[in-house]
Design an enzyme around this catalytic site. Structure first.
Site, PDB file in Angstrom:
ATOM      1  N   GLY A  70      24.401  54.830  45.103  1.00 56.31           N
ATOM      2  CA  GLY A  70      23.133  55.284  45.678  1.00 56.31           C
ATOM      3  C   GLY A  70      23.398  56.063  46.950  1.00 56.31           C
ATOM      4  O   GLY A  70      24.548  56.310  47.313  1.00 56.31           O
TER       5      GLY A  70
ATOM      6  N   SER B  70      28.029  46.301  56.442  1.00 54.52           N
ATOM      7  CA  SER B  70      26.808  47.001  56.043  1.00 54.52           C
ATOM      8  C   SER B  70      26.082  47.512  57.295  1.00 54.52           C
ATOM      9  O   SER B  70      26.394  47.085  58.405  1.00 54.52           O
ATOM     10  CB  SER B  70      25.887  46.061  55.274  1.00 54.52           C
ATOM     11  OG  SER B  70      25.277  45.155  56.172  1.00 54.52           O
ATOM     12  N   HIS B  71      25.126  48.406  57.092  1.00 50.68           N
ATOM     13  CA  HIS B  71      24.321  48.890  58.222  1.00 50.68           C
ATOM     14  C   HIS B  71      23.480  47.768  58.821  1.00 50.68           C
ATOM     15  O   HIS B  71      22.917  47.921  59.893  1.00 50.68           O
ATOM     16  CB  HIS B  71      23.440  50.055  57.782  1.00 50.68           C
ATOM     17  CG  HIS B  71      24.231  51.290  57.452  1.00 50.68           C
ATOM     18  ND1 HIS B  71      24.361  51.762  56.169  1.00 50.68           N
ATOM     19  CD2 HIS B  71      24.962  52.116  58.235  1.00 50.68           C
ATOM     20  CE1 HIS B  71      25.130  52.844  56.185  1.00 50.68           C
ATOM     21  NE2 HIS B  71      25.508  53.065  57.413  1.00 50.68           N
TER      22      HIS B  71
ATOM     23  N   GLU C 147      32.864  52.068  49.499  1.00 51.47           N
ATOM     24  CA  GLU C 147      33.044  53.492  49.858  1.00 51.47           C
ATOM     25  C   GLU C 147      33.987  54.193  48.886  1.00 51.47           C
ATOM     26  O   GLU C 147      34.829  55.008  49.291  1.00 51.47           O
ATOM     27  CB  GLU C 147      33.569  53.616  51.299  1.00 51.47           C
ATOM     28  CG  GLU C 147      32.697  52.954  52.352  1.00 51.47           C
ATOM     29  CD  GLU C 147      31.398  53.700  52.651  1.00 51.47           C
ATOM     30  OE1 GLU C 147      31.111  54.737  52.007  1.00 51.47           O
ATOM     31  OE2 GLU C 147      30.662  53.221  53.527  1.00 51.47           O
TER      32      GLU C 147
ATOM     33  N   SER D 216      21.058  52.610  51.339  1.00 50.57           N
ATOM     34  CA  SER D 216      20.344  52.063  50.182  1.00 50.57           C
ATOM     35  C   SER D 216      20.754  50.619  49.884  1.00 50.57           C
ATOM     36  O   SER D 216      20.254  50.021  48.922  1.00 50.57           O
ATOM     37  CB  SER D 216      20.587  52.947  48.949  1.00 50.57           C
ATOM     38  OG  SER D 216      21.964  52.938  48.603  1.00 50.57           O
ATOM     39  N   GLY D 217      21.659  50.072  50.681  1.00 50.09           N
ATOM     40  CA  GLY D 217      22.021  48.666  50.506  1.00 50.09           C
ATOM     41  C   GLY D 217      23.201  48.430  49.587  1.00 50.09           C
ATOM     42  O   GLY D 217      23.372  47.320  49.074  1.00 50.09           O
ATOM     43  N   LYS D 218      24.037  49.451  49.398  1.00 51.61           N
ATOM     44  CA  LYS D 218      25.208  49.281  48.525  1.00 51.61           C
ATOM     45  C   LYS D 218      26.161  48.225  49.087  1.00 51.61           C
ATOM     46  O   LYS D 218      26.598  47.340  48.367  1.00 51.61           O
ATOM     47  CB  LYS D 218      25.968  50.613  48.377  1.00 51.61           C
ATOM     48  CG  LYS D 218      25.167  51.727  47.751  1.00 51.61           C
ATOM     49  CD  LYS D 218      25.995  52.980  47.571  1.00 51.61           C
ATOM     50  CE  LYS D 218      26.510  53.573  48.875  1.00 51.61           C
ATOM     51  NZ  LYS D 218      25.446  54.030  49.784  1.00 51.61           N
ATOM     52  N   SER D 219      26.479  48.353  50.382  1.00 53.37           N
ATOM     53  CA  SER D 219      27.421  47.392  50.965  1.00 53.37           C
ATOM     54  C   SER D 219      26.819  45.994  50.988  1.00 53.37           C
ATOM     55  O   SER D 219      27.520  45.010  50.712  1.00 53.37           O
ATOM     56  CB  SER D 219      27.817  47.824  52.381  1.00 53.37           C
ATOM     57  OG  SER D 219      28.433  49.086  52.335  1.00 53.37           O
TER      58      SER D 219
HETATM   59  P1  ADP Z   1      24.734  51.511  52.202  1.00 48.46           P
HETATM   60  O1  ADP Z   1      26.021  50.762  51.936  1.00 48.46           O
HETATM   61  O2  ADP Z   1      24.038  51.934  50.936  1.00 48.46           O
HETATM   62  O3  ADP Z   1      24.877  52.670  53.173  1.00 48.46           O
HETATM   63  P2  ADP Z   1      24.028  49.160  53.703  1.00 48.46           P
HETATM   64  O4  ADP Z   1      24.125  48.005  52.773  1.00 48.46           O
HETATM   65  O5  ADP Z   1      25.185  49.408  54.639  1.00 48.46           O
HETATM   66  O6  ADP Z   1      23.711  50.495  52.867  1.00 48.46           O
HETATM   67  O7  ADP Z   1      22.741  49.032  54.633  1.00 48.46           O
HETATM   68  C1  ADP Z   1      21.443  48.738  54.131  1.00 48.46           C
HETATM   69  C2  ADP Z   1      20.584  48.358  55.338  1.00 48.46           C
HETATM   70  O8  ADP Z   1      20.397  49.499  56.157  1.00 48.46           O
HETATM   71  C3  ADP Z   1      19.181  47.920  55.026  1.00 48.46           C
HETATM   72  O9  ADP Z   1      19.084  46.559  54.648  1.00 48.46           O
HETATM   73  C4  ADP Z   1      18.475  48.160  56.356  1.00 48.46           C
HETATM   74  O10 ADP Z   1      18.684  47.055  57.228  1.00 48.46           O
HETATM   75  C5  ADP Z   1      19.234  49.327  56.949  1.00 48.46           C
HETATM   76  N1  ADP Z   1      18.528  50.611  56.945  1.00 48.46           N
HETATM   77  C6  ADP Z   1      18.572  51.539  57.942  1.00 48.46           C
HETATM   78  N2  ADP Z   1      17.882  52.638  57.622  1.00 48.46           N
HETATM   79  C7  ADP Z   1      17.365  52.459  56.383  1.00 48.46           C
HETATM   80  C8  ADP Z   1      16.567  53.261  55.481  1.00 48.46           C
HETATM   81  N3  ADP Z   1      16.151  54.486  55.806  1.00 48.46           N
HETATM   82  N4  ADP Z   1      16.235  52.715  54.296  1.00 48.46           N
HETATM   83  C9  ADP Z   1      16.645  51.473  53.960  1.00 48.46           C
HETATM   84  N5  ADP Z   1      17.398  50.675  54.750  1.00 48.46           N
HETATM   85  C10 ADP Z   1      17.777  51.149  55.954  1.00 48.46           C
END
Ligand code: ADP
Ligand code: ZN
Length: 185
Positions: free
Chosen positions: A16, A58-59, A90, A20-23
């Site tokens: 995604g 994760s974020h 990643e 989007s919550g991949k990590s």
């Molecule tokens: P990815 O690995 O896909 O980049 P992460 O799992 O690291 O995603 O992070 C997902 C988290 O990021 C969400 O649970 C939320 O806390 C945060 N977040 C920050 N900005 C957004 C956004 N625009 N949409 C959804 N989640 C977001």
């Protein structure tokens, strides 16, 4: 993923846009595997040094210890006998060799969970992810929230000027956007 096969290898892909919550989803599945007392090992590319070097993060700041590797060829060196689950985060940054590596792991009865960006900032399929999605047994497409309009977002907008496909960063460089808002400023 409710049903996890026993005594058979298996490839799951979580793909995604950014945020989007991949990590998070990768960490969730791997933690559950650990709770089930599985022998788990996690990899991430060395290129992604945004946070802590030896963690998948994760974020939302959930994290799990990982092994940094420079290329897909290093994975097999770290997969000890008895390993039951391999997580890779990643994965878009890896070379195409990762496809054969993942298939080989599954052949050895390992559950492989791969997370990565499906598209780059131009909306082009990213690195080995498209082929990994094709050979996977199970694929999850995760969505973020569009920062412009609140719709489900499937695209990553680069908000700084650069033509490099790989420019590592987070909220300072990228935004999640829906299809309708991807070309807006
Ligand atoms: P990815 O690995 O896909 O980049 P992460 O799992 O690291 O995603 O992070 C997902 C988290 O990021 C969400 O649970 C939320 O806390 C945060 N977040 C920050 N900005 C957004 C956004 N625009 N949409 C959804 N989640 C977001
Ligand atoms: Zn939008």
């Amino acid at each position: 993923m409710n049903f996890i096969p026993k005594e058979m290898g298996w490839i799951e892909v979580i793909a995604g846009c950014m945020f989007s919550g991949k990590s998070e989803e990768l960490i969730r599945r791997l933690r559950r595997a650990e709770i089930a007392k599985k022998k788990v090992v996690i990899f991430k590319p060395e290129i992604d040094k945004r946070y802590d070097e030896a963690y998948v993060v994760s974020h939302s700041y959930q994290k799990m210890k990982a092994i940094n590797i420079a290329n897909s060829g290093e994975i097999m060196k770290y997969v000890e006998p008895g390993t039951e689950v391999v997580g890779i985060d990643e994965a878009q940054f890896f070379d195409k060799g990762i496809i054969e590596t993942v298939k080989e792991l599954a052949k050895r009865n390992i559950r492989v969970i791969v997370a990565g960006l499906d598209q780059d900032y131009r909306g082009e399929p990213f690195g080995p992810i498209p082929e990994l999605m094709a050979v996977a047994d199970q694929v999850s497409k995760t969505q973020a929230i569009c920062v412009k309009c609140g719709n489900p977002a499937t695209k990553t907008k680069r908000i700084v000027k650069s033509d490099e496909q790989i420019l590592v960063g987070a909220g300072d460089i990228y935004e999640a956007r829906c299809r309708g808002c991807i070309d807006k400023d």
